[in-house]
Design an enzyme around this catalytic site. Structure first.
Site, PDB file in Angstrom:
ATOM      1  CG  ASP A 108      -0.191  -0.045   2.336  1.00 46.17           C
ATOM      2  OD1 ASP A 108       1.070  -0.151   2.555  1.00 46.17           O
ATOM      3  OD2 ASP A 108      -0.986   0.015   3.490  1.00 46.17           O
ATOM      4  CB  CYS A 111       5.224  -2.577   1.569  1.00 49.28           C
ATOM      5  SG  CYS A 111       5.903  -1.918   0.318  1.00 49.28           S
ATOM      6  CB  ILE A 199      12.375   9.442  12.864  1.00 45.54           C
ATOM      7  CG1 ILE A 199      12.133   7.905  12.363  1.00 45.54           C
ATOM      8  CG2 ILE A 199      11.597   9.872  14.367  1.00 45.54           C
ATOM      9  CD1 ILE A 199      12.598   7.030  13.479  1.00 45.54           C
ATOM     10  CG  HIS A 289       5.578  -5.628  -2.433  1.00 44.83           C
ATOM     11  ND1 HIS A 289       4.777  -4.780  -1.450  1.00 44.83           N
ATOM     12  CD2 HIS A 289       5.799  -6.822  -1.623  1.00 44.83           C
ATOM     13  CE1 HIS A 289       4.466  -5.375  -0.401  1.00 44.83           C
ATOM     14  NE2 HIS A 289       4.846  -6.573  -0.616  1.00 44.83           N
TER      15      HIS A 289
END
EC number: 3.4.19.12
Lengths: 297, 180
Positions: A108, A111, A199, A289
């Site tokens: 999405d 990942c 961060i 991905h």
């Protein structure tokens, strides 16, 4: 204090108070989004159609868990055969010699961050000392982000949420066997993800001079971080990975199914590079991905 | 269980009450924390001055990962506001950041009022007048400013600003005197 600190409220152009702190940041007026050429009154059908398609993709994604159980690596091998990807099949078989399991992560756009979150969480569940160290790093980030000019109120909230979650793991307020399944709760997990994105962005901004030259199109690092790192559901790239692993002070290894995708043209790459020891967290990269994979014992 | 979005919206509300930015206010509706109503006062020394514009904000459980849907309920005449009240503003779309809260959204919309972007018009007439006939533009804006008061009389009063609040807002210590 509010996001309008130091600015006349009439001139707040960008709600993030980053503008106040980073002196080199250009003042931006609240640029309206350019709509399609047909102007007027209502958003046009084309936009609506696109929204529908995006919704559909989103619904399909949601059929899968955010974080799967650990399943045998063979599942990856079986995804490929001589017709749909002989190269990948061969590579997957090679990896299956070294890696025993995989956790599949929902594709999405989060990942990478999610895979690292799960990897780090598993480390701190196993190793108390690591957990304390990790907590210290995370606690330190509140001040670091505020110093960079991130909006106080909201940033503190993300940091508090993440830090209290880590504490609840350390003091066993959360049952250890509930921690990873808990990451399948969308809203909870995504709140943690935002902290990781902030961060990552924060680390890159702390090293603006070093990283700005890597950004295309003459975009400023600050703009890049806002649109590519801090924004949810945006895929990570090399800079984002560097930002996150440096911010967490926790190295990772990425195994590439496709060698051309690796920064060094090799089959795997460590962030930061040239680790003395192989990093404990390993991700598998397939085009677009990331999943989390586990070495054989 | 309270979801992070609801928790965060309560926080946003608390901040708006404790540390209100100048010239904006907002609150959840009584029965639903995901649906808010807000008021933006037209910035002083602009054609929108003295307007009290009502907006609706619709949040989802995805907030703050996704921005709320924000619309003017009061009639608006502005280059970047559609006829249905939808707002064409980058931070509500492709430049959204989870670090923006309700106060930040409202102050951004407030500053958009006097700093329109006529190059990406949502209301082409407003954009055209803004560029070519400022006097007529201001006249049309003044009409919707007047209408904004009338709408207040008609609606239920729980969001109604207190007398003098608008003046007080300008003296807000957080906002240094920009013009003088």
């Amino acid at each position: 204090m509010g996001v309008v600190d130091g600015q006349s409220s009439q001139n707040v152009s960008e709600p993030g108070a980053q503008a106040d702190a980073s002196a080199d940041k250009k003042e931006e007026s609240p640029a309206a989004v350019v709509p399609d050429s047909s102007t007027d009154d209502f958003k046009d059908d084309e936009n609506q159609l696109q929204d529908q398609q995006l919704d559909q993709i989103e619904q399909e994604q949601k059929q899968l868990p955010l974080v799967s159980d650990k399943i045998p690596f063979d599942v990856i091998v079986m995804e490929y055969d001589s017709t749909n990807g002989p190269e990948f099949r061969k590579k997957a078989e090679e990896l299956a010699v070294v890696y025993s399991d995989v956790r599949q992560i929902r594709g999405d756009g989060n990942c990478f961050y999610r895979a690292v979150l799960v990897g780090v969480t598993e480390l701190i569940l196993k190793d108390h000392e690591e957990a304390r160290r990790f907590l210290t790093v995370c606690e330190g980030w509140v001040d670091r982000l505020l110093k960079l000019g991130f909006p106080d109120w909201t940033t503190t909230d993300f940091c508090d949420y993440f830090v209290s979650w880590v504490k609840s793991i350390i003091n066993k307020e959360l049952k250890p066997d509930q921690v990873i399944p808990g990451l399948n709760e969308d809203h909870h997990c995504n709140y943690l993800i935002i902290f990781l994105r902030l961060i990552s962005s924060g680390y890159l901004k702390e090293h603006t001079e070093e990283y700005e030259p890597f950004i295309d199109n003459g975009q400023s690092l600050s703009d890049y971080c806002c649109s590519e790192i801090e924004a949810m559901w945006k895929d990570v790239d090399h800079l984002g990975i560097t930002g996150l692993v440096s911010a967490l002070e926790r190295p990772i290894r990425v195994e590439y199914m496709d060698r051309s995708a690796a920064p060094n043209g090799g089959w795997h790459y460590d962030f930061p590079p040239e680790q003395a020891e192989a990093p404990k967290i390993v991700l598998l990269y397939r085009p677009g991905h990331y999943d989390l994979i586990y070495r054989k014992d | 269980m309270t979801t992070p979005s609801r928790r965060r919206l309560m926080r946003d509300f608390k901040k708006l009450q404790e540390d209100p930015p100048a010239g904006v206010s907002g609150a959840p509706t009584q029965d639903n924390i995901l649906t808010w109503e807000a008021i933006i006062f037209g910035p002083q020394e602009t054609p929108f001055e003295d307007g009290t514009f009502k907006l609706s904000l619709e949040f989802t459980e995805e907030y703050p990962n996704k921005p709320p849907t924000v619309k003017f309920i009061s009639r608006m005449f502005h280059p970047n506001v559609y006829a249905d009240g939808s707002i064409c503003l980058d931070i509500l779309q492709n430049r959204w950041s989870p670090t923006y809260d309700v106060a930040a959204i409202l102050t951004s919309i407030q500053s958009l009022l006097d700093e329109p972007n006529p190059n990406s018009p949502a209301n082409s007439l407003a954009a055209q007048l803004y560029q070519e006939n400022r006097r007529e533009y201001e006249k049309r804006v003044y009409q919707i400013v007047e209408q904004s008061w009338m709408n207040f009389g008609e609606n239920e009063g729980d969001m109604e600003p207190k007398e003098g609040e608008e003046q007080g807002a300008g003296d807000e210590p957080a906002a240094p005197s920009g013009s003088n």
